[in-house]
Design an enzyme around this catalytic site. Structure first.
Site, PDB file in Angstrom:
ATOM      1  N   TYR A 158     -14.667   0.952  -4.735  1.00 13.58           N
ATOM      2  CA  TYR A 158     -14.438   0.467  -6.016  1.00 13.58           C
ATOM      3  C   TYR A 158     -15.683   0.322  -7.016  1.00 13.58           C
ATOM      4  O   TYR A 158     -16.058   0.857  -7.853  1.00 13.58           O
ATOM      5  CB  TYR A 158     -13.573  -0.590  -6.214  1.00 13.58           C
ATOM      6  CG  TYR A 158     -13.233  -1.330  -7.426  1.00 13.58           C
ATOM      7  CD1 TYR A 158     -12.189  -0.718  -8.028  1.00 13.58           C
ATOM      8  CD2 TYR A 158     -13.680  -2.469  -7.882  1.00 13.58           C
ATOM      9  CE1 TYR A 158     -11.736  -1.416  -9.232  1.00 13.58           C
ATOM     10  CE2 TYR A 158     -13.513  -3.262  -9.054  1.00 13.58           C
ATOM     11  CZ  TYR A 158     -12.540  -2.562  -9.608  1.00 13.58           C
ATOM     12  OH  TYR A 158     -12.407  -3.094 -11.044  1.00 13.58           O
ATOM     13  N   LYS A 162     -17.411   1.641 -10.220  1.00 14.56           N
ATOM     14  CA  LYS A 162     -17.688   1.060 -11.446  1.00 14.56           C
ATOM     15  C   LYS A 162     -18.966   1.147 -11.795  1.00 14.56           C
ATOM     16  O   LYS A 162     -19.557   1.103 -13.278  1.00 14.56           O
ATOM     17  CB  LYS A 162     -17.163  -0.402 -11.406  1.00 14.56           C
ATOM     18  CG  LYS A 162     -15.635  -0.256 -11.235  1.00 14.56           C
ATOM     19  CD  LYS A 162     -14.932   0.152 -12.244  1.00 14.56           C
ATOM     20  CE  LYS A 162     -13.373  -0.157 -12.563  1.00 14.56           C
ATOM     21  NZ  LYS A 162     -12.658   0.159 -13.814  1.00 14.56           N
TER      22      LYS A 162
HETATM   23  N1  LIG Z   1      -8.289  -7.636 -12.627  1.00 11.93           N
HETATM   24  C1  LIG Z   1      -9.686  -7.764 -12.560  1.00 11.93           C
HETATM   25  O1  LIG Z   1      -9.983  -8.854 -11.925  1.00 11.93           O
HETATM   26  C2  LIG Z   1     -10.421  -6.754 -12.831  1.00 11.93           C
HETATM   27  C3  LIG Z   1     -11.756  -6.996 -12.825  1.00 11.93           C
HETATM   28  C4  LIG Z   1     -12.844  -6.197 -13.024  1.00 11.93           C
HETATM   29  C5  LIG Z   1     -12.511  -5.147 -13.743  1.00 11.93           C
HETATM   30  N2  LIG Z   1     -10.743  -4.495 -14.072  1.00 11.93           N
HETATM   31  C6  LIG Z   1     -10.655  -3.334 -14.263  1.00 11.93           C
HETATM   32  O2  LIG Z   1      -9.938  -3.292 -15.682  1.00 11.93           O
HETATM   33  C7  LIG Z   1      -9.026  -2.462 -15.819  1.00 11.93           C
HETATM   34  C8  LIG Z   1      -7.554  -2.930 -15.808  1.00 11.93           C
HETATM   35  O3  LIG Z   1      -7.295  -3.608 -14.642  1.00 11.93           O
HETATM   36  P1  LIG Z   1      -5.904  -4.737 -14.406  1.00 11.93           P
HETATM   37  O4  LIG Z   1      -6.522  -5.658 -13.907  1.00 11.93           O
HETATM   38  O5  LIG Z   1      -5.331  -4.941 -16.054  1.00 11.93           O
HETATM   39  O6  LIG Z   1      -5.123  -4.058 -13.360  1.00 11.93           O
HETATM   40  P2  LIG Z   1      -3.547  -3.247 -13.676  1.00 11.93           P
HETATM   41  O7  LIG Z   1      -3.409  -2.695 -12.241  1.00 11.93           O
HETATM   42  O8  LIG Z   1      -2.620  -4.382 -14.246  1.00 11.93           O
HETATM   43  O9  LIG Z   1      -3.839  -2.244 -14.583  1.00 11.93           O
HETATM   44  C9  LIG Z   1      -4.444  -0.962 -14.526  1.00 11.93           C
HETATM   45  C10 LIG Z   1      -3.805   0.103 -15.440  1.00 11.93           C
HETATM   46  O10 LIG Z   1      -4.243   1.359 -15.250  1.00 11.93           O
HETATM   47  C11 LIG Z   1      -3.296   2.336 -15.239  1.00 11.93           C
HETATM   48  N3  LIG Z   1      -3.502   3.381 -14.062  1.00 11.93           N
HETATM   49  C12 LIG Z   1      -3.835   3.294 -12.898  1.00 11.93           C
HETATM   50  N4  LIG Z   1      -4.207   4.628 -12.642  1.00 11.93           N
HETATM   51  C13 LIG Z   1      -3.971   5.610 -13.790  1.00 11.93           C
HETATM   52  C14 LIG Z   1      -3.785   6.668 -13.891  1.00 11.93           C
HETATM   53  N5  LIG Z   1      -4.106   7.725 -12.877  1.00 11.93           N
HETATM   54  N6  LIG Z   1      -3.867   7.293 -15.257  1.00 11.93           N
HETATM   55  C15 LIG Z   1      -3.304   6.468 -16.239  1.00 11.93           C
HETATM   56  N7  LIG Z   1      -3.160   4.971 -16.070  1.00 11.93           N
HETATM   57  C16 LIG Z   1      -3.589   4.521 -14.875  1.00 11.93           C
HETATM   58  C17 LIG Z   1      -1.994   1.368 -14.486  1.00 11.93           C
HETATM   59  O11 LIG Z   1      -0.938   2.001 -14.718  1.00 11.93           O
HETATM   60  C18 LIG Z   1      -2.379  -0.018 -15.426  1.00 11.93           C
HETATM   61  O12 LIG Z   1      -1.770   0.154 -16.620  1.00 11.93           O
HETATM   62  C19 LIG Z   1      -9.245  -1.402 -14.526  1.00 11.93           C
HETATM   63  O13 LIG Z   1     -10.143  -0.496 -14.808  1.00 11.93           O
HETATM   64  C20 LIG Z   1      -9.843  -2.439 -13.500  1.00 11.93           C
HETATM   65  O14 LIG Z   1     -10.651  -1.609 -12.614  1.00 11.93           O
HETATM   66  C21 LIG Z   1     -10.005  -5.430 -13.350  1.00 11.93           C
END
Ligand SMILES: NC(=O)c1ccc[n+]([C@@H]2O[C@H](COP(=O)([O-])OP(=O)(O)OC[C@H]3O[C@@H](n4cnc5c(N)ncnc54)[C@H](O)[C@@H]3O)[C@@H](O)[C@H]2O)c1
Length: 263
Positions: A158, A162
């Site tokens: 992961y 990133k």
């Molecule tokens: N939650 C955290 O702590 C955190 C920390 C750092 C980075 N992030 C990043 O933030 C972003 C959003 O994550 P989140 O925490 O809201 O998680 P989440 O799982 O709630 O949301 C992820 C979103 O990406 C969409 N998605 C996944 N695969 C896809 C695909 N192939 N095509 C289109 N859409 C797709 C999902 O449907 C969802 O809307 C991600 O890139 C994640 O890596 C999250």
């Protein structure tokens, strides 16, 4: 400082929930029409209805970000219907908790195809359209503090994707710079979205208590003692990066993570 996106068109990939939904909401509240790209029509429609209840303008679209043609089709629809493309946020992402040695080829390819290629597809397609439209647009990618340095606890591949998004942001910023197109990234810390609930599921599967594991994760990763970070905290920075106040910021990946990474 007041953000005003009136008359602007924004496309948010991965907008069906969590951080993406918060970003879409903030940008729509500042006046843009937002195209909510999600993997299924149903999930995008849920957010569209919520935004419309607030009197905001939104459209739901379907895209698998790992497919360039899906990403481009959403951008083309937004341009066809509004004549513009001002803001693109590449936020879709997945997590995989397998250790570095245990991760399967399929898991690694999924991470690369969605997290890294997804953001690449959004950047490449958006910059081409913005150049053609002669619009000095703003693009923001969602990276992670896990992309700043490797973490021991099961975020190996992961984090690798990133770190790629942080590099991609710089490469795309160079491509957009001659046209005044800004490309930046945001690096969230830990936010209790569906993604983190999935991580907590794995702790529960290993016999740990869910709430204790969450508190321990905050303690392990986040120096700032403010407690839970919300999806909105990420959305504020993204909205700023999409605004005129960030006209001279490009190629940057901004940590919004309570000090989890300080590089
Ligand atoms: N939650 C955290 O702590 C955190 C920390 C750092 C980075 N992030 C990043 O933030 C972003 C959003 O994550 P989140 O925490 O809201 O998680 P989440 O799982 O709630 O949301 C992820 C979103 O990406 C969409 N998605 C996944 N695969 C896809 C695909 N192939 N095509 C289109 N859409 C797709 C999902 O449907 C969802 O809307 C991600 O890139 C994640 O890596 C999250």
């Amino acid at each position: 400082m007041k953000l005003d996106f009136t008359g602007k068109t924004a496309v948010i990939f991965g907008a069906s929930r969590g951080i993406g939904e918060a970003i879409a909401t903030e940008i729509a509240r500042a006046g843009a029409i937002v195209y909510l790209a999600a993997r299924s029509e149903k999930s995008g429609l849920g957010v569209k209805e919520k935004l419309e209840t607030e009197g905001l303008r939104a459209e739901a679209c379907v895209a698998d970000v790992s497919k360039y043609e899906d990403v481009d089709a959403v951008l083309c629809r937004a341009i066809r219907e509004t004549g513009r493309l001002d803001i693109v946020v590449n936020n879709a992402g997945i997590v995989c908790l397998s250790s570095f040695l245990d991760a399967t080829q399929e898991e690694i390819h999924d991470l690369i195809n969605i997290n890294l290629m997804g953001a690449n597809n959004g950047c490449q397609a958006a910059i081409k359209h913005m150049i053609e439209l002669e619009i000095s647009g703003k693009i923001v990618n969602t990276a992670s503090f896990a992309g700043r340095h490797a973490l021991q606890a099961g975020f190996s591949h992961y984090g690798m994707t990133k770190a790629g998004v942080i590099y991609l942001t710089q490469a795309a910023a160079y491509a957009g710079a001659p046209y005044n197109i800004n490309v930046n990234a945001v690096c969230p810390g830990i936010i209790r979205s569906k993604m983190w609930e999935t991580i907590l599921d794995s702790y529960v599967d290993n016999g740990l208590d869910r709430e204790t594991s969450w508190k321990d994760s905050l303690k392990t990763f986040i120096p700032l003692a403010r407690g839970d970070q919300k999806a909105e905290d990420i959305a504020y920075t993204v909205a700023f990066l999409c605004s005129e106040y960030a006209d001279h910021i490009t190629g940057q990946s901004i940590n919004v993570d309570g000090g989890a990474a300080m590089n």
